[in-house]
Design an enzyme around this catalytic site. Structure first.
Site, PDB file in Angstrom:
ATOM      1  N   VAL A  61       0.826  -1.206   0.000  1.00 21.32           N
ATOM      2  CA  VAL A  61       0.000   0.000   0.000  1.00 21.32           C
ATOM      3  C   VAL A  61       0.862   1.259   0.000  1.00 21.32           C
ATOM      4  O   VAL A  61       0.424   2.331  -0.445  1.00 21.32           O
ATOM      5  CB  VAL A  61      -0.951  -0.006   1.227  1.00 21.32           C
ATOM      6  CG1 VAL A  61      -0.160   0.115   2.531  1.00 21.32           C
ATOM      7  CG2 VAL A  61      -2.005   1.087   1.137  1.00 21.32           C
ATOM      8  N   LYS A  62       2.102   1.145   0.472  1.00 20.95           N
ATOM      9  CA  LYS A  62       2.984   2.305   0.558  1.00 20.95           C
ATOM     10  C   LYS A  62       3.414   2.826  -0.813  1.00 20.95           C
ATOM     11  O   LYS A  62       3.927   3.942  -0.917  1.00 20.95           O
ATOM     12  CB  LYS A  62       4.220   1.967   1.396  1.00 20.95           C
ATOM     13  CG  LYS A  62       3.927   1.682   2.861  1.00 20.95           C
ATOM     14  CD  LYS A  62       3.435   2.918   3.596  1.00 20.95           C
ATOM     15  CE  LYS A  62       3.322   2.656   5.094  1.00 20.95           C
ATOM     16  NZ  LYS A  62       2.898   3.844   5.855  1.00 20.95           N
ATOM     17  N   ASP A  63       3.211   2.036  -1.875  1.00 27.75           N
ATOM     18  CA  ASP A  63       3.494   2.541  -3.220  1.00 27.75           C
ATOM     19  C   ASP A  63       2.660   3.788  -3.500  1.00 27.75           C
ATOM     20  O   ASP A  63       3.119   4.739  -4.144  1.00 27.75           O
ATOM     21  CB  ASP A  63       3.178   1.476  -4.274  1.00 27.75           C
ATOM     22  CG  ASP A  63       4.130   0.287  -4.218  1.00 27.75           C
ATOM     23  OD1 ASP A  63       5.010   0.261  -3.353  1.00 27.75           O
ATOM     24  OD2 ASP A  63       3.964  -0.627  -5.052  1.00 27.75           O
ATOM     25  N   ALA A  66       4.135   6.760  -1.451  1.00 28.64           N
ATOM     26  CA  ALA A  66       5.412   7.180  -2.022  1.00 28.64           C
ATOM     27  C   ALA A  66       5.201   8.060  -3.244  1.00 28.64           C
ATOM     28  O   ALA A  66       5.831   9.122  -3.390  1.00 28.64           O
ATOM     29  CB  ALA A  66       6.251   5.954  -2.386  1.00 28.64           C
ATOM     30  N   GLN A 164       6.670  10.590   6.049  1.00 33.26           N
ATOM     31  CA  GLN A 164       5.306  10.071   5.947  1.00 33.26           C
ATOM     32  C   GLN A 164       4.473  10.348   7.190  1.00 33.26           C
ATOM     33  O   GLN A 164       3.243  10.262   7.157  1.00 33.26           O
ATOM     34  CB  GLN A 164       5.346   8.562   5.690  1.00 33.26           C
ATOM     35  CG  GLN A 164       6.030   7.757   6.784  1.00 33.26           C
ATOM     36  CD  GLN A 164       5.995   6.269   6.514  1.00 33.26           C
ATOM     37  OE1 GLN A 164       4.994   5.739   6.026  1.00 33.26           O
ATOM     38  NE2 GLN A 164       7.085   5.567   6.817  1.00 33.26           N
TER      39      GLN A 164
END
Length: 326
Positions: A61-63, A66, A164
């Protein structure tokens, strides 16, 4: 504002060639899956639905975060390819997301990570060309990681910190993209959204969007029982990677949260193993949830944790079996 980011479906719906122009075009829409086996086995009368984020290009999910963090900085004129060096604290997945977006756009990236956390993620980051700086988490905890990033800013020119935990672009990614995808793909039938809090980006962004569409939707935030800081407890060590950083992130909008649920490391690992074997999900069988649709996030792929405690027993079994062939 985009009503969700189409990702792979944008290629499938096009005429002629179905070829992405670059890897960031693939970031976006991921499928929902209803988990019927474990609901039936455990007598849960609610509909359990998971969003499969391992379908992202680099499997987490961090794509999404980012890409939005970098795009936002570019839109504000804060960074330039070939000039700016990106740096940031990560437990791994955000760093991996930043790594491939940065590579595609032409940025150097330095990741500051807690040592001994995940050798799998360290390997991936180095393989992607990232400079990885390890900091002993026993020394000053998370502050030690932040101090190392600040030192980088002093030692180098043109360093931009991908933060983040404080940057609103993180939850904005989920308000713009993840939330609309869930709303559309459930036909607006979602009743409860459950998400663990790491940086707080997913639970905040998705929660804001869904409550904007339907204020009666319930938002449940999950955190480690051993370090239940959002619940008012003290920070402490736990072994659930990617959540529970030991402080309340600046971007976490607690006003949106209806309930906080704590989960022990052992409970999380036991259910993760059931998820692999039975198509399961961690959720309480509550009478008031009967007939409701509960949506959660499957945030990253299991292969990224092969050398963690989660796979320790199976890994040992495989090693012992292979010894017979030596």
């Amino acid at each position: 504002m985009q009503e969700g980011r189409k990702g792979v479906p944008s290629l499938l719906s096009s005429q002629g060639e179905c070829i992405a122009s670059n890897i960031t075009q693939l970031i976006g829409w991921t499928p929902l899956i209803e988990l019927k086996n474990i609901a039936k086995k455990d007598g849960i009368a609610a509909r359990l639905v998971g969003k499969i984020e391992p379908y992202q290009p680099l499997s987490s999910v961090k794509d999404r975060s980012a890409l939005r963090l970098i795009e936002d900085a570019e839109e504000r004129g804060l960074i330039s390819p070939g000039i700016t060096t990106l740096a940031g604290v990560t437990s791994g997945n955000l760093g991996i997301g930043v790594a491939f977006v940065a590579a595609q756009k032409g940025y150097k990236f330095i990741a500051v990570m807690p040592a001994k956390l995940s050798i799998d993620k360290q390997i991936l980051l180095r393989y992607l060309g990232v400079e990885v700086i390890l900091v002993d988490p026993a020394l000053n905890g998370f502050k030690g990681l932040l101090d190392r990033v600040e030192q980088l800013k002093k030692d180098m020119e043109n360093v931009f910190v991908i933060d983040q935990f404080t940057n609103p672009a993180n939850p904005d990614a989920h308000f713009r993209w993840t939330g609309p995808e869930i709303w559309k793909d459930t036909a607006g039938k979602v009743d409860i959204f459950v998400a663990a809090s790491g940086s707080g980006g997913t639970v905040t962004g998705v929660g804001r969007y869904l409550k904007m569409k339907n204020p009666s939707i319930k938002l449940i935030c999950v955190e480690p029982a051993e370090s239940a800081v959002i619940s008012g407890g003290e920070p402490a060590f736990h072994n659930i990677q990617g959540i529970g950083p030991g402080f309340i992130p600046e971007i976490l909008d607690r006003s949106q949260i209806d309930e906080i649920v704590t989960v022990t490391t052992q409970e999380a690992m036991d259910m993760a193993r059931r998820l692999a074997r039975e198509e399961g999900l961690l959720v309480a069988a509550r009478e008031e949830n009967k007939g409701k649709m509960i949506v959660t996030m499957f945030s990253s792929g299991g292969e990224r944790y092969l050398n963690s405690e989660l796979f320790a027993q199976v890994k040992e079994e495989c090693i012992n079996i292979n010894k017979a062939f030596c």
